[in-house]
Scaffold this motif. Structure first.
Motif, short mmCIF file in Angstrom:
data_model
loop_
_atom_site.label_atom_id
_atom_site.label_comp_id
_atom_site.label_asym_id
_atom_site.label_seq_id
_atom_site.Cartn_x
_atom_site.Cartn_y
_atom_site.Cartn_z
N VAL A 51 0.85 -1.20 0.00
CA VAL A 51 0.00 0.00 0.00
C VAL A 51 0.88 1.24 0.00
CG1 VAL A 51 -1.70 1.34 1.31
CG2 VAL A 51 -1.90 -1.13 1.21
N GLY A 65 -0.15 2.81 -3.13
CA GLY A 65 -1.39 3.48 -2.77
C GLY A 65 -2.56 2.50 -2.82
N ARG A 66 -2.42 1.45 -3.66
CA ARG A 66 -3.42 0.38 -3.72
C ARG A 66 -2.67 -0.93 -3.77
NH1 ARG A 66 -7.05 2.89 -8.69
NH2 ARG A 66 -7.41 4.92 -7.67
N ILE A 102 -1.41 5.14 -7.47
CA ILE A 102 -2.29 6.33 -7.45
C ILE A 102 -1.44 7.57 -7.72
CG2 ILE A 102 -3.85 5.22 -5.83
CD1 ILE A 102 -2.88 7.29 -3.72
N ALA A 103 -2.13 8.62 -8.06
CA ALA A 103 -1.41 9.85 -8.42
C ALA A 103 -0.76 10.50 -7.20
CB ALA A 103 -2.38 10.82 -9.09
N ASP A 104 -1.55 10.65 -6.13
CA ASP A 104 -1.03 11.39 -4.98
C ASP A 104 -0.27 10.48 -4.03
OD1 ASP A 104 -2.62 13.90 -2.78
OD2 ASP A 104 -0.52 13.39 -3.22
N GLN A 149 0.93 11.95 -0.67
CA GLN A 149 0.08 12.00 0.52
C GLN A 149 0.12 10.65 1.25
OE1 GLN A 149 -4.26 12.92 0.31
NE2 GLN A 149 -3.72 14.31 1.95
N ILE A 150 0.17 9.57 0.48
CA ILE A 150 0.27 8.26 1.11
C ILE A 150 1.58 8.17 1.90
CG2 ILE A 150 0.36 5.76 0.71
CD1 ILE A 150 -2.34 6.98 0.10
N LYS A 155 3.16 10.57 3.17
CA LYS A 155 3.02 11.42 4.37
C LYS A 155 2.24 10.69 5.46
CE LYS A 155 1.74 15.99 6.03
NZ LYS A 155 0.71 15.69 7.05
N ILE A 156 1.15 10.04 5.07
CA ILE A 156 0.35 9.30 6.06
C ILE A 156 1.21 8.26 6.75
CG2 ILE A 156 -1.55 7.66 6.35
CD1 ILE A 156 -3.02 9.07 4.09
N PHE A 157 1.99 7.53 5.95
CA PHE A 157 2.84 6.50 6.56
C PHE A 157 3.90 7.12 7.45
CE2 PHE A 157 2.03 2.13 5.30
CZ PHE A 157 1.01 2.28 4.37
N ASP A 183 3.68 9.94 9.09
CA ASP A 183 3.07 10.47 10.30
C ASP A 183 2.73 9.38 11.31
OD1 ASP A 183 1.16 13.13 8.65
OD2 ASP A 183 3.21 13.08 9.45
N PHE A 184 2.35 8.20 10.81
CA PHE A 184 1.79 7.24 11.73
C PHE A 184 2.53 5.91 11.85
CE2 PHE A 184 -1.49 9.97 12.70
CZ PHE A 184 -2.16 10.41 11.58
#
Lengths: 291, 182, 660
Positions: free
Chosen positions: B123, B127-128, B168-170, B173-174, B176-178, B180-181
C-alpha cells in the motif's frame, strides 16, 4: 443524491466480476455513481492489525475526498472496505483528539456528513425493493439460493448498524425479489477465515468448509455473497476443500449483483460469471429451463 | 504455567494496553463467551479470555508471543456477543500493535505477521494493492514458493490476476500518512 | 428567652475526618441564646443520647440543635430523647453536616465553614419553633394483599391468623403464582403442589380472608389507615358460588387446539373455558372471551352452557367494580421471565427444543403437558442429552440485566438432578459462570448433582446454538480447561433471568410507591427496612421486590404481615405534625393551593355560625394526605397557609443567619 463509489483493491483485481456485474446492473437501472478520484487502499485487515492510526487515516483519506466532492453517500461493495470506512467514520465522529490528529495529517477536513453503505444497504436502501422488483424480467423460480453474509457486513453492530447480527435477512430478501427461493441454514454469519487466506490456508479451508458443507446439507443450488474475500475463499478454494475433506460440493458462488443481473435478463457473459473458479453452468442451465 | 507477579511491570503493561484500548481489563469477568464462539479457537494456544487475563497479570512475553493474537481473524463474533461490551477484537489489535512496535517477531505465527507487513508495504508503494506483487513478495519472504501454485494458471486465465498494478497519483500523501503514523 | 443547646457529632471519623467539629462547637457557643455547646463521637449512641437528655434537664433547654447526620437517619431518635425530658420533640432541629458537608467536600477549612453556617441556620430556626402535636389518623383495620403467589398467600394467612380481615386479590383465575407451576423444589425436592395446595386451600377457606381471583386493582387513593381501593372483578362468565368444578364445560368446549396454555408456558393448548390447572383455587373456570366462539361469532356456540349441570354459566355477566377501604396494603405481584428470544444466537423461538427453565419445569411436572415425562417438544422423543445454560439474560449489562437472578443455579442443579432420576442413562451438561448456592443445604445439593447424579459442569458461557440433523449443537466454553466445547444435545434449557411481573410499574404508580430502573419495588431502607415500601402503609413481599427463593419469599410475606399487625395493634396511626396549616381568618378561598397540591390533600371547608348560616369557605388540609411539601405555601396569594415546623419567619431567620 450524489453517490460516491469506492471500489477497493479486490474489485479491480481478483474480484473484478463484482465490479463488472455491479456497473452492469447500475447501467440497467439508470443509476449513476462516480468513482472516488485517486482513491487509496482502505488498509483492510492488515492496517488495523498492526497500526491503529494508519487503519483510520487510510480510509479517512477516501472519505475526506468524497466529502470535499460534495457526495452525500458512499457505496463500498466490498464488505471489508465498507467495514473499514464505517469504522473510520465512527471513530472520527466519537473521538475529537483522534479526529484532529488524522485531519491534520491528511490536511483535509472531515465532518462525518455522508452515509456509508455496503452493497446490501445500497440495494435495499438507496435503490429500493420496488425498483429492483420492477427490473426482474427473468424470475429465477425454482432456484434455491443460500445467502452467505460472513462477518464484516453485520459486525460489530454498533459500527455497522445494519440488519440483525445473528439472523440477518437483507440478502435473503433480495434473493426473494429475484424470484429465487432463499434457503435458511445455520452458518450464515460464521467467519470464512478471511484475511488469513494466504498465510493460514488450512485454517481458512476448515472454516470455509464448514460453511459450504452446511449450505450443501440444506439443499441450496448456489451461494450468493456480498464480499470479495468471502467469494474468494468460497469459490477459489472450493476444489481444494473438496479434495481435503473428500466430499463433493459443486456449489457455484455468485455475487449478489450477478444474481440480480441474471434476474434482470442480462447475459451471464456480461456479468463476468465465467470469471469464477467454480463453474456456474448447471445453475445457468436450470435458470434457462425454468423460463 | 507459573507467573511471579512484579507489580510495577504488571501495572506498566496493563496500563499501556488499557490506554490503547480505552477500556479497563477488569471489565472482563472471564465468562468465556468470546472463546466459546471464536471460529479459530481450535488452532490457538491460549483462548481469547486467557489472553485477557494474562494481560491483566502482566505476562507480556507469553501474550505477545502467543499464536492467538496472530490467528485472530477479527471476525468480531466475540465483541458482538460479549455481555460486558468488552472489545475482544480490539485487544487483539492492541497486542499485535505493541508486538509490532516492539519489534517482536512472532516465533509461532510469523507468517501471519509477515503478511500484514508485506500488505502495508504494498500500500505504501502503490497506494493500492497490486495483487501479483503482494503474493510474489509474500512467497519470497515466507519461502513457500509452491504453495497455491496450482491455482495460479486458472486464475490468470480467468483474468483474476492483473499483470500490472496501478499506482495512485497522490503517492506523496500516502507517503506522508505512513510517515506520520508508522 | 431562648436557651438553646448545640450538640456536634463526630460520627466517628465520618464527619470529624473532614470537618473540624471542635471549631463548630466553639462557634456555636458564641451565638446569643446558646447556653450549651458540646461535641461527642457518636451522638446517636446510648451515652450520646444520655448526655443530650442530661443537658436538656440541667440547663433547662428550650431548643436543641444537632449538627450531625441526615435527619432521615436519626431525627426520630433525638426527638424521642428530647420528649423523654419533657421537651416538645419538634424543638429538635438537625444541621446535616455529614451528607451535606463531610461526605461531599474535601477541603477541611471550607467544609468546616459550611458546617458552621448550617449550624447557625438551625440555631435561628429552632429559636422560632412552635410546639407541634402529632396528628392521629384513624385506622381501618383491614388489609389488602395484591398478588396471590406464595409471598402474598403467606402474608394473607399471617394477617388473618392475627385476627385481622384480609382481602387477597389475584390477577389470574387461580392463586398459586409461580410456585404452583414448579415440580419439585430445592433443596428438599418437596413436591411444590403438595406443600403449596394446603396453603392455597387455607387461604380460600379462612374466615378472615376474602379472595378475589381473576381480579385486578383498578384504582387506589388515600393514605395509611384509609386507602380507598377499587377492585375490578373481571367477568368469569361463571357464577362462582354455584360452580362445582366438575369440568363438564371445559370438556365440552370445541376450542381445544388453538389457544396456548399460559400455565404450561405455551407447551400445550387450553380451551376457551378453562381452569389453568386441575388443583386451581378456586376450582371455578374462567371463560376467555377473546377466543370464545360464543363471543367472537355472534352467540351461537353454547356447548359449555348445555353441558353444565348446575347451569351456572352466564354469558351476560359483566365486570364488577368492588370498593373497599383498607388500612394497609401488601404488594406481592411476583415475576416473569425475560424474553429469551432476544438472544438470536441461542435460537429460542426458532428451535422447538430450546426451552426456558419454566418450560422445563412444566415438562417435569406430573400435571404438566407431558404428565411428567420428559419429551422433546419437536418430536415427542425422550432426550438423552440435555444442555443447561445458566445466566441467560442475567449478569449481562450489554443486552440483558446486570443483576444476578439468584435462583437459577439452584433450579438448574435441580433440573439436572431430576433429569438423571427420570431418564436413566441420560447425561446433563451445565454451562455456568459461578455457582451461587448460599442457603441451608444448597451447596451440598449442587455438589450432589455433580458427584452423585453425574452432571458435567462446564465453566463458561454458551456462544451459539444451532440445529444439525435433529440435534442441537451447543458451542460453549470451559475456561477451566481452556477449551471450546461443542456438544450435540437433544434439548437445551435456558435458565432465563427474572424480571418484575408485567404491569408492576403501573401498579407502583397507582400505589404511589418507588420502584427501581428494572421495575422492582424499592424498600424504605435496603438493609434495615426490607418489608416497607417508600410509602407509609404499603408493604412489600416476594419477588416483586427482587430475585429471591421460596423460603425468602415466605419470610418476606410474614414480615409484611407482622408490620401490619403491629400497625393495627393501636387504634390510631400517628402522623408527623409538620404539615400545612391554614389561617382561616385570612384565607380568601381562591384554592390555588388545591390546584398545586400533588397529594390531593386540600379540600373545601365551610365555616358556619351558630344558626347554621354560612360565614365563609376556607381551604382545609387533610392531615393524613399532606406530606408537608410546601407547594401550597408558594401558591397562596394571601399568605394564609404555612407548613408547621418550616414557617416563613423561620426560613427568613435561617437566611439571615448566613448573612451575618
Amino acid at each position: 443524491m450524489k453517490l460516491a463509489y469506492y471500489p477497493g483493491c479486490s474489485l479491480k483485481g481478483t474480484s473484478f466480476e463484482y465490479e463488472v456485474s455491479l456497473l452492469k446492473i447500475l447501467e440497467a437501472m439508470n443509476i449513476e455513481i462516480k468513482e472516488i478520484p485517486d482513491w487509496n487502499c482502505c488498509g483492510a485487515s492488515a492496517a488495523h492489525s498492526i497500526n491503529h492510526n494508519l487503519a483510520i487515516a487510510l480510509p479517512a483519506r477516501n472519505l475526506a475526498i468524497a466529502e470535499k466532492d460534495g457526495c452525500e453517500s458512499v457505496l463500498a461493495p466490498c464488505a471489508a472496505c465498507s467495514n473499514r470506512l464505517k469504522n473510520a467514520d465512527y471513530e472520527l465522529k466519537n473521538d475529537d483528539i483522534l479526529k484532529k490528529k488524522i485531519t491534520d495529517s491528511l490536511e483535509m477536513p472531515y465532518d462525518s456528513k455522508m452515509s456509508i453503505n455496503n452493497m446490501l444497504e445500497f440495494l435495499i436502501g438507496t435503490v429500493g425493493k420496488d425498483k429492483i422488483k420492477s427490473m426482474v424480467k427473468k424470475p429465477l423460480s425454482g432456484l434455491k439460493v443460500a445467502s452467505y453474509y460472513g462477518c464484516l457486513l453485520v459486525r460489530p453492530p454498533k459500527v455497522m448498524q445494519f440488519d440483525d447480527p445473528e439472523n440477518p435477512v437483507t440478502m435473503d430478501e433480495l434473493v426473494a425479489l429475484t424470484g429465487a427461493e432463499p434457503v435458511d441454514y445455520s452458518f450464515k454469519t460464521e467467519c470464512c477465515g478471511a484475511i488469513n487466506s494466504l498465510s493460514k490456508p488450512d485454517v481458512v479451508m476448515a472454516l470455509t468448509g464448514n460453511v459450504l458443507y452446511d449450505i450443501k446439507k440444506h439443499g441450496a443450488d448456489l451461494v450468493v455473497v456480498a464480499c470479495p474475500l468471502c467469494h474468494s475463499n468460497l469459490d477459489v478454494r472450493q476444489r481444494e476443500i473438496e479434495r481435503k475433506y473428500d466430499e463433493k460440493l459443486g456449489l457455484p458462488v455468485l455475487f449478489i449483483t450477478e444474481l440480480l443481473g441474471l434476474s434482470f435478463g442480462i447475459d451471464p457473459k456480461d456479468l463476468a460469471i465465467d470469471g469464477h473458479m467454480v463453474a456456474a453452468d448447471k445453475v445457468l442451465k436450470k435458470i434457462d429451463q425454468n423460463i | 504455567m507459573k507467573t511471579v507477579i512484579n507489580e510495577q511491570s504488571r501495572r506498566n503493561f496493563a496500563a499501556q494496553v488499557e490506554s490503547m484500548l480505552h477500556d479497563k481489563l477488569a471489565k472482563c469477568y472471564q465468562c468465556g463467551k468470546c472463546s466459546a464462539g471464536c471460529p479459530v479457537n481450535f488452532e490457538m494456544d491460549y483462548t481469547p479470555n486467557q489472553i485477557i487475563k494474562m494481560t491483566e497479570l502482566g505476562m507480556e512475553d507469553t501474550v505477545l508471543n502467543s499464536k492467538t493474537i496472530w490467528l485472530c481473524v477479527s471476525c468480531n463474533t466475540c465483541s458482538t456477543r460479549c455481555p460486558k461490551g468488552f472489545e475482544v477484537t480490539g485487544i487483539m489489535d492492541v497486542l499485535r500493535e505493541i508486538a509490532e512496535k516492539k519489534g517482536v517477531t512472532s516465533k509461532v505465527e510469523k507468517e501471519v505477521q509477515m503478511f500484514h507487513e508485506v500488505f502495508l508495504d504494498n500500500v505504501k508503494s502503490n497506494g493500492r494493492i497490486f495483487e501479483l506483487e503482494l503474493v510474489g513478495k509474500y512467497k519470497l519472504k515466507t519461502r513457500h514458493l509452491f504453495r497455491d501454485m496450482f491455482l495460479a494458471p486458472k486464475m490468470l486465465e480467468k483474468g483474476k490476476l492483473k499483470m500490472h498494478g496501478e499506482k495512485i497519483a497522490d503517492l506523496n500523501q500516502i507517503a506522508k500518512i505512513f510517515k506520520d503514523f508508522e | 428567652m431562648s436557651r438553646i443547646g448545640v450538640f456536634v457529632c463526630w460520627c466517628g471519623s465520618n464527619i470529624a475526618g473532614t470537618v473540624d467539629v471542635e471549631k463548630v462547637r466553639e462557634e456555636a457557643a458564641k451565638i446569643p441564646g446558646v447556653v450549651s455547646a458540646l461535641d461527642y463521637k457518636y451522638m446517636c449512641s446510648d451515652p450520646g443520647q444520655n448526655s443530650l437528655r442530661n443537658i436538656i434537664k440541667e440547663k433547662n433547654l428550650t431548643g436543641v440543635v444537632l449538627a450531625a447526620c441526615s435527619p432521615h437517619m436519626h431525627e426520630n431518635t433525638f426527638r424521642k430523647a428530647a420528649a423523654k425530658e419533657g421537651l416538645n420533640p419538634y424543638f429538635v432541629e438537625i444541621a446535616n453536616i455529614r451528607e451535606q458537608v463531610s461526605w461531599v467536600h474535601e477541603d477541611k477549612e471550607r467544609a468546616t465553614a459550611k458546617a458552621v453556617d448550617l449550624m447557625k441556620m438551625m440555631v435561628e430556626k429552632v429559636k422560632r419553633d412552635k410546639p407541634i402535636e402529632d396528628v392521629r389518623v384513624p385506622l381501618n383495620k383491614k388489609a389488602l394483599v395484591i398478588g396471590g403467589g406464595i409471598a402474598g398467600i403467606q402474608a394473607a394467612l399471617d394477617i388473618a391468623n392475627g385476627g385481622v380481615e384480609v382481602i387477597l386479590v389475584e390477577k389470574e383465575p387461580s392463586i398459586g403464582g409461580r410456585m404452583i407451576q414448579l415440580d419439585e423444589t430445592f433443596p428438599t425436592l418437596d413436591c411444590s403442589s403438595c406443600i403449596m395446595t394446603p396453603k392455597m386451600v387455607e387461604a380460600n377457606q379462612h374466615p378472615n380472608i376474602k379472595l378475589y381471583t381473576y381480579s385486578e386493582v383498578e384504582d387506589i387513593s388515600g393514605y395509611i389507615g384509609n386507602f380507598k381501593v377499587k377492585i375490578k372483578k373481571k367477568a368469569r362468565s361463571v357464577v362462582e358460588k354455584d360452580c362445582t368444578g366438575c369440568g363438564e364445560c371445559w370438556n365440552a368446549c370445541p376450542m381445544h387446539k388453538n389457544v396456548k396454555s399460559e400455565f404450561n408456558v405455551q407447551l400445550s393448548e387450553r380451551t376457551a373455558i378453562y381452569v389453568p390447572f386441575p388443583q386451581a383455587v378456586p376450582l371455578v373456570p374462567v371463560l376467555d372471551r377473546s377466543v370464545c366462539l360464543h363471543f367472537k361469532k355472534g352467540g351461537k356456540c353454547q356447548k359449555c352452557y348445555d353441558a353444565c349441570g348446575p347451569k351456572c354459566i352466564n354469558f351476560d355477566l359483566q365486570d364488577e367494580i368492588i370498593e373497599e377501604t383498607v388500612g394497609a396494603i401488601v404488594a406481592s405481584t411476583g415475576y416473569d421471565l425475560m424474553d429469551t428470544s432476544m438472544y438470536g444466537e441461542y435460537g429460542y423461538g426458532k428451535y422447538k427444543d430450546v426451552i426456558s427453565g419454566l418450560q422445563f419445569e412444566r415438562l417435569l411436572s406430573a400435571s404438566g403437558p407431558t404428565e411428567g415425562v420428559i419429551k422433546r417438544p419437536s418430536d415427542g422423543k425422550t432426550p438423552q442429552t440435555i444442555v443447561f445454560v445458566q445466566c441467560v439474560g442475567s449478569r449481562d449489562p450489554e443486552k440483558g440485566v446486570p443483576y444476578c437472578s439468584k435462583v437459577c443455579c439452584m433450579y438448574t442443579a435441580k433440573h439436572a438432578k431430576l433429569f438423571a432420576h427420570k431418564v436413566h442413562g441420560s447425561q446433563s451438561y451445565v454451562f455456568y459462570i459461578d455457582i451461587r448456592s448460599t442457603s441451608k443445604g444448597y451447596e451440598e445439593f449442587v455438589r450432589g448433582t455433580m458427584e452423585q447424579d453425574g452432571a458435567i459442569y462446564l465453566r463458561g458461557r454458551v456462544s451459539k446454538i444451532y440445529e444439525d440433523q435433529g440435534k442441537l449443537i451447543v458451542k460453549g466454553a470451559d475456561t477451566l480447561s481452556g477449551n471450546q466445547v461443542e456438544i450435540a444435545a437433544d434439548m437445551v434449557v435456558l435458565a432465563t433471568g427474572v424480571i418484575p411481573k408485567k404491569g408492576s410499574d403501573k401498579l407502583a404508580q397507582m400505589l404511589g410507591i418507588s420502584y427501581d430502573k428494572y421495575g422492582f419495588f424499592t424498600e424504605s431502607h435496603p438493609k434495615l427496612r426490607p418489608a416497607e415500601s417508600s410509602t407509609a402503609g404499603i408493604f412489600l413481599a416476594g419477588m416483586a421486590q427482587g430475585p429471591r427463593d421460596i423460603p425468602e419469599s415466605v419470610v418476606s410475606g410474614s414480615a409484611a404481615a407482622s408490620k401490619i399487625l403491629g400497625l393495627f395493634s393501636k387504634n390510631e396511626y400517628e402522623v408527623e405534625g409538620t404539615i400545612a396549616n391554614v389561617n382561616e381568618a385570612t384565607c380568601v378561598a381562591c384554592f390555588y393551593c388545591q390546584r398545586v397540591c400533588a397529594y390531593n390533600a386540600i379540600s373545601k371547608k365551610e365555616i358556619k355560625d351558630r344558626s347554621g348560616k354560612l360565614i365563609k369557605v376556607v381551604a382545609n388540609v387533610n392531615p393524613g394526605l399532606c406530606t408537608g411539601c410546601g407547594a401550597c405555601v408558594n401558591a397562596c396569594f394571601s399568605k394564609s397557609i404555612d407548613v408547621k415546623g418550616f414557617m416563613d419567619d423561620q426560613i427568613y431567620a435561617e437566611i439571615k443567619a448566613l448573612a451575618i
